[in-house]
Enzyme design. Structure first.
Site, mmCIF file in Angstrom:
data_model
loop_
_atom_site.group_PDB
_atom_site.id
_atom_site.type_symbol
_atom_site.label_atom_id
_atom_site.label_comp_id
_atom_site.label_asym_id
_atom_site.label_seq_id
_atom_site.Cartn_x
_atom_site.Cartn_y
_atom_site.Cartn_z
ATOM 1 N N LYS A 22 0.838 -1.211 0.000
ATOM 2 C CA LYS A 22 0.000 0.000 0.000
ATOM 3 C C LYS A 22 0.866 1.252 0.000
ATOM 4 O O LYS A 22 0.650 2.175 -0.777
ATOM 5 C CB LYS A 22 -0.896 0.004 1.245
ATOM 6 C CG LYS A 22 -1.521 1.369 1.550
ATOM 7 C CD LYS A 22 -2.344 1.367 2.812
ATOM 8 C CE LYS A 22 -1.605 1.675 4.086
ATOM 9 N NZ LYS A 22 -1.258 3.091 4.318
ATOM 10 N N ARG A 125 1.367 14.829 12.777
ATOM 11 C CA ARG A 125 1.708 14.624 11.368
ATOM 12 C C ARG A 125 1.727 15.887 10.495
ATOM 13 O O ARG A 125 0.900 16.055 9.591
ATOM 14 C CB ARG A 125 0.800 13.550 10.752
ATOM 15 C CG ARG A 125 0.831 12.268 11.551
ATOM 16 C CD ARG A 125 0.183 11.136 10.857
ATOM 17 N NE ARG A 125 0.953 10.622 9.737
ATOM 18 C CZ ARG A 125 0.546 9.660 8.956
ATOM 19 N NH1 ARG A 125 -0.625 9.103 9.148
ATOM 20 N NH2 ARG A 125 1.293 9.245 7.970
ATOM 21 N N ARG A 412 -8.374 -0.331 5.195
ATOM 22 C CA ARG A 412 -7.523 0.666 4.532
ATOM 23 C C ARG A 412 -6.218 0.032 4.069
ATOM 24 O O ARG A 412 -5.620 0.481 3.091
ATOM 25 C CB ARG A 412 -7.191 1.811 5.502
ATOM 26 C CG ARG A 412 -8.351 2.748 5.763
ATOM 27 C CD ARG A 412 -7.873 3.947 6.546
ATOM 28 N NE ARG A 412 -6.591 4.367 6.026
ATOM 29 C CZ ARG A 412 -5.550 4.750 6.767
ATOM 30 N NH1 ARG A 412 -5.654 4.791 8.076
ATOM 31 N NH2 ARG A 412 -4.420 5.106 6.219
HETATM 32 N N1 EPU Z 1 7.218 14.847 9.963
HETATM 33 C C1 EPU Z 1 7.477 16.177 10.181
HETATM 34 N N2 EPU Z 1 7.296 17.058 9.149
HETATM 35 C C2 EPU Z 1 6.886 16.654 7.917
HETATM 36 C C3 EPU Z 1 6.628 15.282 7.690
HETATM 37 C C4 EPU Z 1 6.812 14.400 8.735
HETATM 38 O O1 EPU Z 1 7.856 16.580 11.279
HETATM 39 O O2 EPU Z 1 6.751 17.494 7.027
HETATM 40 C C5 EPU Z 1 7.395 13.876 11.043
HETATM 41 C C6 EPU Z 1 6.146 13.056 11.340
HETATM 42 O O3 EPU Z 1 5.250 13.740 12.196
HETATM 43 C C7 EPU Z 1 6.730 11.801 11.941
HETATM 44 C C8 EPU Z 1 8.029 11.621 11.153
HETATM 45 O O4 EPU Z 1 8.327 12.909 10.602
HETATM 46 O O5 EPU Z 1 7.054 12.022 13.294
HETATM 47 C C9 EPU Z 1 7.940 10.619 10.024
HETATM 48 O O6 EPU Z 1 6.775 10.863 9.242
HETATM 49 P P1 EPU Z 1 6.741 10.557 7.687
HETATM 50 O O7 EPU Z 1 6.573 11.839 6.948
HETATM 51 O O8 EPU Z 1 7.889 9.703 7.319
HETATM 52 O O9 EPU Z 1 5.392 9.743 7.547
HETATM 53 P P2 EPU Z 1 4.530 9.675 6.227
HETATM 54 O O10 EPU Z 1 5.416 9.727 5.069
HETATM 55 O O11 EPU Z 1 3.408 10.632 6.306
HETATM 56 C C10 EPU Z 1 4.618 7.095 5.847
HETATM 57 C C11 EPU Z 1 3.645 5.953 5.856
HETATM 58 C C12 EPU Z 1 3.171 5.692 7.269
HETATM 59 C C13 EPU Z 1 4.397 5.352 8.115
HETATM 60 C C14 EPU Z 1 5.397 6.511 8.050
HETATM 61 C C15 EPU Z 1 6.686 6.227 8.799
HETATM 62 C C16 EPU Z 1 2.557 6.081 3.704
HETATM 63 C C17 EPU Z 1 1.317 6.313 2.928
HETATM 64 N N3 EPU Z 1 2.497 6.287 5.014
HETATM 65 O O12 EPU Z 1 3.903 8.219 6.349
HETATM 66 O O13 EPU Z 1 2.343 4.534 7.197
HETATM 67 O O14 EPU Z 1 4.016 5.138 9.446
HETATM 68 O O15 EPU Z 1 5.733 6.780 6.676
HETATM 69 O O16 EPU Z 1 7.304 5.096 8.299
HETATM 70 O O17 EPU Z 1 3.564 5.689 3.147
HETATM 71 C C18 EPU Z 1 0.572 3.121 7.832
HETATM 72 O O18 EPU Z 1 0.752 2.502 6.781
HETATM 73 O O19 EPU Z 1 -0.165 2.702 8.754
HETATM 74 C C19 EPU Z 1 1.236 4.406 8.011
HETATM 75 C C20 EPU Z 1 0.844 5.307 8.918
#
Ligand code: EPU
Length: 444
Positions: A22, A125, A412
């Site tokens: 996903k 997030r 999801r």
């Molecule tokens: N963060 C920031 N600023 C940003 C973006 C992120 O401070 O602009 C912080 C977040 O709050 C968090 C950390 O950085 O503390 C990592 O977040 P990241 O941006 O890597 O998360 P994401 O890309 O939004 C993806 C996955 C999540 C998974 C995370 C971490 C997808 C669609 N989602 O989210 O998956 O937990 O990476 O590996 O790829 C799930 O599948 O259940 C899920 C939540």
């Protein structure tokens, strides 16, 4: 709303195929916005998040055609009308990952209006790193009525050095966004502190087959030499390492032996390392051509041991398996210590596991799980995708009946989880709340 009714205590046996990932698929699909040629995907999973992404892309002028090949799903996306640039709140609020259309839309169409994702059950997030990265590439970003409005005053994004690190490490979707934008920028972009997740490598693979020039994906420094345009491509989505890890926990907690096909073991070192320490053994079966999609046998025939787990960016232990491991460790010997370093608030499953008899003490971003002799079935509430998967794991080994409410969270990210666990021998049924009440009354 549907519920799962799970009768615990059954052993699992047999084999299951791991689906396409996903979290790889969502940014891969968004990459279809980068050109007007067809992009065909094999093994896109059938999940509500994927259906939402299709809906969002349709609103952005991307057509979708489905025609299975060799029994595996194939989805072809093609941007046929490139005039629309608005990703509306009505869709974005159902799925935060909608943010990954921002980079491709901006780079290809010159402007984008994407609703700002709100908070979610696993924490705050923010998307500040995505926006800072696009600004560094020359975008002008404003907020208007809850929408991120991005434009390019110079007419085209310009390559530069972009830093993707934040307080909790690199951002995965932020890296995907910047990578997908930089491929069409003028000149060279260096993404420093890039996320190293295998899903980023998969995205780079697709972009390269579309004609992009990318080096270093999978390392903390990605170099992108911008090109003027991209073309069509065919791509097989990498298998879902989180789904694989979830089935491994299911085998562990039920002390079973199962076989996983299409398992991305090479992307799961931190997971198999912890499983081994717990007493759940993973043995590759055969050699297989692709190290990312081999078969493996998962077995556990001993009392599980407690371990320490700290979630970290890849190649560290994934936060998306924290809840499932916590559920499994509820029945291990001794005290396990689990520290969440990506989403420090991601502990909503703790209170639900406690309803099933788990002994867990949470102190800030750390939870201490003291192994108990047994878990007991109870009505519990799914709160987010992975927390819900953790409750399924616990329920498989609990004495008696567990009813998991709000399983739309599970839908999801896990395709037909109840059928696939059922085929392995679990007693798990999807029902409406009313049917579940009748079922439980009938069973005394
Ligand atoms: N963060 C920031 N600023 C940003 C973006 C992120 O401070 O602009 C912080 C977040 O709050 C968090 C950390 O950085 O503390 C990592 O977040 P990241 O941006 O890597 O998360 P994401 O890309 O939004 C993806 C996955 C999540 C998974 C995370 C971490 C997808 C669609 N989602 O989210 O998956 O937990 O990476 O590996 O790829 C799930 O599948 O259940 C899920 C939540």
């Amino acid at each position: 709303m549907d519920v799962f009714v799970i009768e615990g205590g059954r052993k699992l046996d047999g084999r299951v195929r791991i689906n396409g990932s996903k979290n790889a698929a969502l940014p891969l699909m968004a990459a279809a916005l980068l050109c007007d040629r067809p992009i065909s995907f094999q093994d896109i999973p059938d999940l509500s998040d994927i259906r939402n992404m299709k809906r969002l892309l349709a609103e952005l002028g991307v057509s979708a055609n489905e025609d299975p090949v060799n029994g595996l799903p194939r989805l072809t996306l093609q941007a046929v009308d490139e005039s629309e640039i608005h990703a509306r709140y009505e869709i974005v609020r159902t799925m935060r990952a909608s943010i990954c259309v921002l980079g491709p839309l901006l780079a290809r169409r010159g402007s984008a209006r994407v609703s700002m994702p709100g908070g979610c059950a696993i924490g705050q997030r923010p998307v500040d790193l995505h926006l800072r990265g696009l600004e560094a590439l020359g975008a002008k970003i404003e907020l208007d009525g809850g929408d991120i409005v991005a434009t390019i005053p110079a007419g085209r994004l310009r390559g530069t050095t972009v830093f993707m690190g934040g307080p909790f490490g690199s951002t995965v979707l932020g890296t995907a966004n910047i990578l997908s934008a930089a491929v069409l920028a003028q000149g060279t972009t260096t993404i420093e502190c890039a996320a190293c997740e295998p899903e980023i490598v998969d995205l780079a693979k697709l972009l390269i087959s579309m004609g992009a020039k990318i080096e270093g994906a999978g390392s903390p420094r990605i170099t992108v030499h911008g090109v003027d345009q991209l073309g069509g491509a065919e791509h097989t989505v990498m298998p879902d390492r989180i789904e694989a890890g979830t089935f491994m926990c299911a085998a562990g907690i039920t002390k079973s032996t199962i076989t996983l096909d299409n398992c991305p073991l090479d992307a799961m070192m931190s997971v198999t390392d912890r499983l081994d320490a717990i007493g759940v053994h993973i043995d590759p079966v055969g050699s297989g051509d692709d190290p990312l999609s081999r078969s493996c046998k998962v077995s556990c025939d001993e009392q599980m041991h407690s371990v320490q787990i700290t979630t970290q960016p890849h190649p560290g232990f994934p936060t998306d398996l924290q809840a499932q491991f916590m559920a499994m460790l509820c029945l291990a010997n001794g005290n396990a210590v689990i520290t969440e370093k990506i989403f420090p608030e991601r502990f909503l499953h703790v209170a639900e596991l406690a309803r099933m008899g788990a002994s867990i003490t949470r102190m800030g971003a750390t939870a201490v799980v003291t192994g108990v002799k047994e878990l007991t079935g109870a009505p519990v509430m799914a709160s987010d995708l992975r927390a819900s998967a953790g409750l399924v794991i616990a329920a498989l080994a609990a004495r008696g009946t567990t009813v998991i409410n709000r399983v739309y969270h599970i839908d999801r990210g896990y395709e037909q989880l109840e059928l696939r666990l059922g085929e392995l021998g679990a007693s798990i049924a999807r029902a409406t709340e009313e049917e579940a009440a009748h079922l439980i009354a009938a069973n005394g």
